[in-house]
Design a protein around this motif. Structure first.
Motif, mmCIF file in Angstrom:
data_model
loop_
_atom_site.group_PDB
_atom_site.id
_atom_site.type_symbol
_atom_site.label_atom_id
_atom_site.label_comp_id
_atom_site.label_asym_id
_atom_site.label_seq_id
_atom_site.Cartn_x
_atom_site.Cartn_y
_atom_site.Cartn_z
ATOM 1 N N PHE A 32 0.875 -1.179 0.000
ATOM 2 C CA PHE A 32 0.000 0.000 0.000
ATOM 3 C C PHE A 32 0.913 1.229 0.000
ATOM 4 O O PHE A 32 1.921 1.252 0.700
ATOM 5 C CB PHE A 32 -0.884 0.048 1.244
ATOM 6 N N ALA A 33 0.557 2.264 -0.744
ATOM 7 C CA ALA A 33 1.379 3.481 -0.754
ATOM 8 C C ALA A 33 0.576 4.656 -1.274
ATOM 9 O O ALA A 33 -0.362 4.486 -2.072
ATOM 10 C CB ALA A 33 2.630 3.278 -1.603
ATOM 11 N N LYS A 34 0.981 5.842 -0.839
ATOM 12 C CA LYS A 34 0.371 7.080 -1.337
ATOM 13 C C LYS A 34 1.447 8.153 -1.391
ATOM 14 O O LYS A 34 2.173 8.372 -0.415
ATOM 15 C CB LYS A 34 -0.781 7.523 -0.434
ATOM 16 N N ALA A 35 1.550 8.827 -2.530
ATOM 17 C CA ALA A 35 2.569 9.860 -2.704
ATOM 18 C C ALA A 35 2.399 10.967 -1.684
ATOM 19 O O ALA A 35 1.286 11.402 -1.386
ATOM 20 C CB ALA A 35 2.480 10.440 -4.117
ATOM 21 N N GLY A 36 3.514 11.403 -1.126
ATOM 22 C CA GLY A 36 3.493 12.453 -0.126
ATOM 23 C C GLY A 36 3.104 11.992 1.259
ATOM 24 O O GLY A 36 3.101 12.779 2.209
ATOM 25 N N VAL A 37 2.788 10.705 1.387
ATOM 26 C CA VAL A 37 2.293 10.166 2.663
ATOM 27 C C VAL A 37 3.185 9.053 3.189
ATOM 28 O O VAL A 37 3.693 9.112 4.313
ATOM 29 C CB VAL A 37 0.839 9.657 2.517
ATOM 30 N N GLY A 38 3.392 8.001 2.398
ATOM 31 C CA GLY A 38 4.222 6.902 2.858
ATOM 32 C C GLY A 38 3.898 5.604 2.160
ATOM 33 O O GLY A 38 3.164 5.574 1.170
ATOM 34 N N ALA A 39 4.469 4.511 2.684
ATOM 35 C CA ALA A 39 4.277 3.188 2.104
ATOM 36 C C ALA A 39 4.196 2.149 3.211
ATOM 37 O O ALA A 39 4.763 2.315 4.294
ATOM 38 C CB ALA A 39 5.420 2.857 1.145
ATOM 39 N N VAL A 40 3.474 1.065 2.900
ATOM 40 C CA VAL A 40 3.194 0.019 3.885
ATOM 41 C C VAL A 40 3.351 -1.347 3.237
ATOM 42 O O VAL A 40 2.899 -1.559 2.111
ATOM 43 C CB VAL A 40 1.748 0.130 4.422
ATOM 44 N N ALA A 41 3.970 -2.284 3.959
ATOM 45 C CA ALA A 41 3.959 -3.693 3.592
ATOM 46 C C ALA A 41 3.352 -4.455 4.767
ATOM 47 O O ALA A 41 3.914 -4.437 5.864
ATOM 48 C CB ALA A 41 5.369 -4.205 3.302
ATOM 49 N N THR A 42 2.207 -5.080 4.570
ATOM 50 C CA THR A 42 1.557 -5.847 5.632
ATOM 51 C C THR A 42 1.535 -7.317 5.227
ATOM 52 O O THR A 42 1.044 -7.661 4.149
ATOM 53 C CB THR A 42 0.138 -5.322 5.935
ATOM 54 N N GLN A 43 2.080 -8.192 6.068
ATOM 55 C CA GLN A 43 2.272 -9.597 5.688
ATOM 56 C C GLN A 43 2.197 -10.514 6.906
ATOM 57 O O GLN A 43 1.937 -10.060 8.014
ATOM 58 C CB GLN A 43 3.618 -9.748 4.982
ATOM 59 N N SER A 44 2.402 -11.802 6.695
ATOM 60 C CA SER A 44 2.291 -12.833 7.727
ATOM 61 C C SER A 44 0.904 -12.797 8.367
ATOM 62 O O SER A 44 0.685 -12.106 9.357
ATOM 63 C CB SER A 44 3.366 -12.666 8.809
ATOM 64 N N TYR A 45 -0.025 -13.557 7.814
ATOM 65 C CA TYR A 45 -1.438 -13.452 8.213
ATOM 66 C C TYR A 45 -1.847 -11.982 8.120
ATOM 67 O O TYR A 45 -2.342 -11.384 9.064
ATOM 68 C CB TYR A 45 -1.668 -14.011 9.611
ATOM 69 N N ALA A 46 -1.578 -11.438 6.938
ATOM 70 C CA ALA A 46 -1.682 -9.988 6.718
ATOM 71 C C ALA A 46 -3.037 -9.431 7.116
ATOM 72 O O ALA A 46 -4.084 -9.957 6.740
ATOM 73 C CB ALA A 46 -1.407 -9.672 5.252
ATOM 74 N N ASN A 47 -2.980 -8.356 7.863
ATOM 75 C CA ASN A 47 -4.171 -7.563 8.159
ATOM 76 C C ASN A 47 -4.189 -6.439 7.128
ATOM 77 O O ASN A 47 -3.488 -5.437 7.270
ATOM 78 C CB ASN A 47 -4.096 -7.009 9.581
ATOM 79 N N THR A 48 -4.982 -6.610 6.079
ATOM 80 C CA THR A 48 -4.970 -5.634 4.991
ATOM 81 C C THR A 48 -5.567 -4.293 5.401
ATOM 82 O O THR A 48 -5.395 -3.300 4.694
ATOM 83 C CB THR A 48 -5.716 -6.171 3.759
ATOM 84 N N ALA A 49 -6.230 -4.251 6.550
ATOM 85 C CA ALA A 49 -6.721 -2.968 7.062
ATOM 86 C C ALA A 49 -5.568 -2.083 7.505
ATOM 87 O O ALA A 49 -5.703 -0.855 7.566
ATOM 88 C CB ALA A 49 -7.681 -3.188 8.230
ATOM 89 N N TYR A 50 -4.419 -2.695 7.809
ATOM 90 C CA TYR A 50 -3.254 -1.914 8.211
ATOM 91 C C TYR A 50 -2.855 -0.900 7.131
ATOM 92 O O TYR A 50 -2.387 0.194 7.440
ATOM 93 C CB TYR A 50 -2.056 -2.829 8.469
ATOM 94 N N GLY A 51 -2.986 -1.289 5.859
ATOM 95 C CA GLY A 51 -2.573 -0.405 4.776
ATOM 96 C C GLY A 51 -3.296 0.930 4.794
ATOM 97 O O GLY A 51 -2.670 1.983 4.986
ATOM 98 N N PRO A 52 -4.626 0.934 4.609
ATOM 99 C CA PRO A 52 -5.370 2.195 4.637
ATOM 100 C C PRO A 52 -5.263 2.937 5.972
ATOM 101 O O PRO A 52 -5.151 4.165 5.995
ATOM 102 C CB PRO A 52 -6.814 1.755 4.380
ATOM 103 N N GLN A 53 -5.268 2.187 7.079
ATOM 104 C CA GLN A 53 -5.180 2.830 8.391
ATOM 105 C C GLN A 53 -3.847 3.557 8.553
ATOM 106 O O GLN A 53 -3.803 4.705 9.005
ATOM 107 C CB GLN A 53 -5.333 1.778 9.499
ATOM 108 N N LYS A 169 4.453 8.303 -6.851
ATOM 109 C CA LYS A 169 5.076 9.613 -7.019
ATOM 110 C C LYS A 169 3.977 10.577 -7.444
ATOM 111 O O LYS A 169 3.124 10.220 -8.262
ATOM 112 C CB LYS A 169 6.159 9.518 -8.097
ATOM 113 N N GLU A 170 3.989 11.782 -6.913
ATOM 114 C CA GLU A 170 2.949 12.757 -7.243
ATOM 115 C C GLU A 170 2.851 12.947 -8.753
ATOM 116 O O GLU A 170 3.839 13.252 -9.416
ATOM 117 C CB GLU A 170 3.255 14.095 -6.568
ATOM 118 N N LYS A 171 1.662 12.694 -9.305
ATOM 119 C CA LYS A 171 1.384 12.796 -10.742
ATOM 120 C C LYS A 171 2.291 11.887 -11.572
ATOM 121 O O LYS A 171 2.553 12.153 -12.738
ATOM 122 C CB LYS A 171 1.502 14.244 -11.218
ATOM 123 N N GLY A 172 2.740 10.809 -10.958
ATOM 124 C CA GLY A 172 3.656 9.901 -11.657
ATOM 125 C C GLY A 172 2.973 8.847 -12.502
ATOM 126 O O GLY A 172 3.619 8.165 -13.283
ATOM 127 N N GLY A 173 1.647 8.693 -12.357
ATOM 128 C CA GLY A 173 0.923 7.681 -13.109
ATOM 129 C C GLY A 173 0.742 8.048 -14.566
ATOM 130 O O GLY A 173 1.104 9.148 -15.006
#
Length: 283
Positions: A32-53, A169-173
């Protein structure tokens, strides 16, 4: 069941994750990632709610370490989770629950967090960390090099299946309409990291900006090469009567082959496109 690295490039303002797992379609679960905010890797019985939170909390200005504490503190199964974070300023944090299957652990350094579970050994994480730190180039190249080094050092003890690379990256898409700068996934493959590296090369060919030194006029030998391959590939039936006819055929080729991002002003060509044409098989 996974190993990953989360990283940040302070010059280009890019955040990203590279991940591999003996798991189908790991790219749909871990990054999970958002430009200007950060990035997340959630794994091992991953709680995918961790990404947006985590991204929401980092968008509020909280640091990676603060966010890690907040997203895990009320999770009753946190000791089975593993998470890597990079915040807006590139500060890292990693967490490995005590019930994650051996070998499991993580480490952080300047602008990265590396972690893995069910690994052959800790050398996988160490190799990712060392390689990310010592490798030059773009964030994507450093993340891929680190992931590849982790596999070479042992990787997932159960083997390989899928891998993914996400860089924002901001406007990188595509077209500058979103931040999804690089979003590549290998969902099921015997060598997913090698395949991911191959796909990254293709992504750069299609979407990376043209290098000024590679832009040349379509004249002389270059013009003859372009005409030859446009004819071979079915975009020209005969020698073009004029420059306008050649331009029309070449433009049709660029748009059909998805080279819009490499398109130049009339009468010029990116040599990377010409090289691709030379190696392209006719249908």
């Amino acid at each position: 069941m996974t190993f990953s690295i989360v990283g940040f490039d302070p010059e280009e303002k890019e955040w990203g994750i590279a991940v591999q797992s003996k798991f189908l379609g790991v790219g749909a679960v871990v990054p999970f990632a958002k430009a200007g905010v950060g990035a997340v890797a959630t794994q091992s019985y991953a709680n995918t709610a961790y990404g947006p939170q985590a991204l929401e909390l980092m968008a509020e200005g909280k640091s990676a370490s603060e966010v890690m504490e907040l997203i895990t503190k009320d999770d009753l199964d946190k000791e089975m989770r593993q998470v890597g974070l990079i915040d807006a300023s590139g500060q890292p944090a990693t967490f490995t629950g005590t019930y994650c299957y051996d070998w499991a652990g993580g480490m952080t350094g300047e602008h990265f967090a590396a972690q893995g579970n069910i690994l052959v050994g800790e050398n996988t994480v160490k190799a990712m960390a060392d390689t990310f730190t010592s490798t030059q180039g773009s964030l994507a190249k450093r993340l891929l090099a680190a992931l590849d080094a982790g596999q070479e050092a042992g990787g997932d003890s159960r083997g390989q299946q899928s891998a993914a690379l996400l860089v924002v990256k901001e406007k990188g898409g595509y077209g500058g309409y979103n931040d999804r700068y690089i979003d590549l996934r290998v969902d099921d493959h015997q060598q997913p990291i090698k395949e991911l590296i191959r796909l990254y090369g293709m992504q750069q060919l299609y979407f990376a900006p043209s290098k000024p030194e590679n832009i040349v006029a379509i004249e002389g030998e270059v013009r003859e090469e372009v005409i030859k391959h446009l004819q071979r590939l079915g975009y020209l039936k005969a020698q073009p009567a004029n420059g306008e006819e050649l331009h029309k055929a070449f433009t049709a080729y660029l748009h059909t082959e998805n080279f819009e991002e490499r398109e130049q002003e009339a009468g010029k060509i990116d040599l990377d496109v010409l090289e691709f044409m030379k190696n392209q098989k006719s249908g």
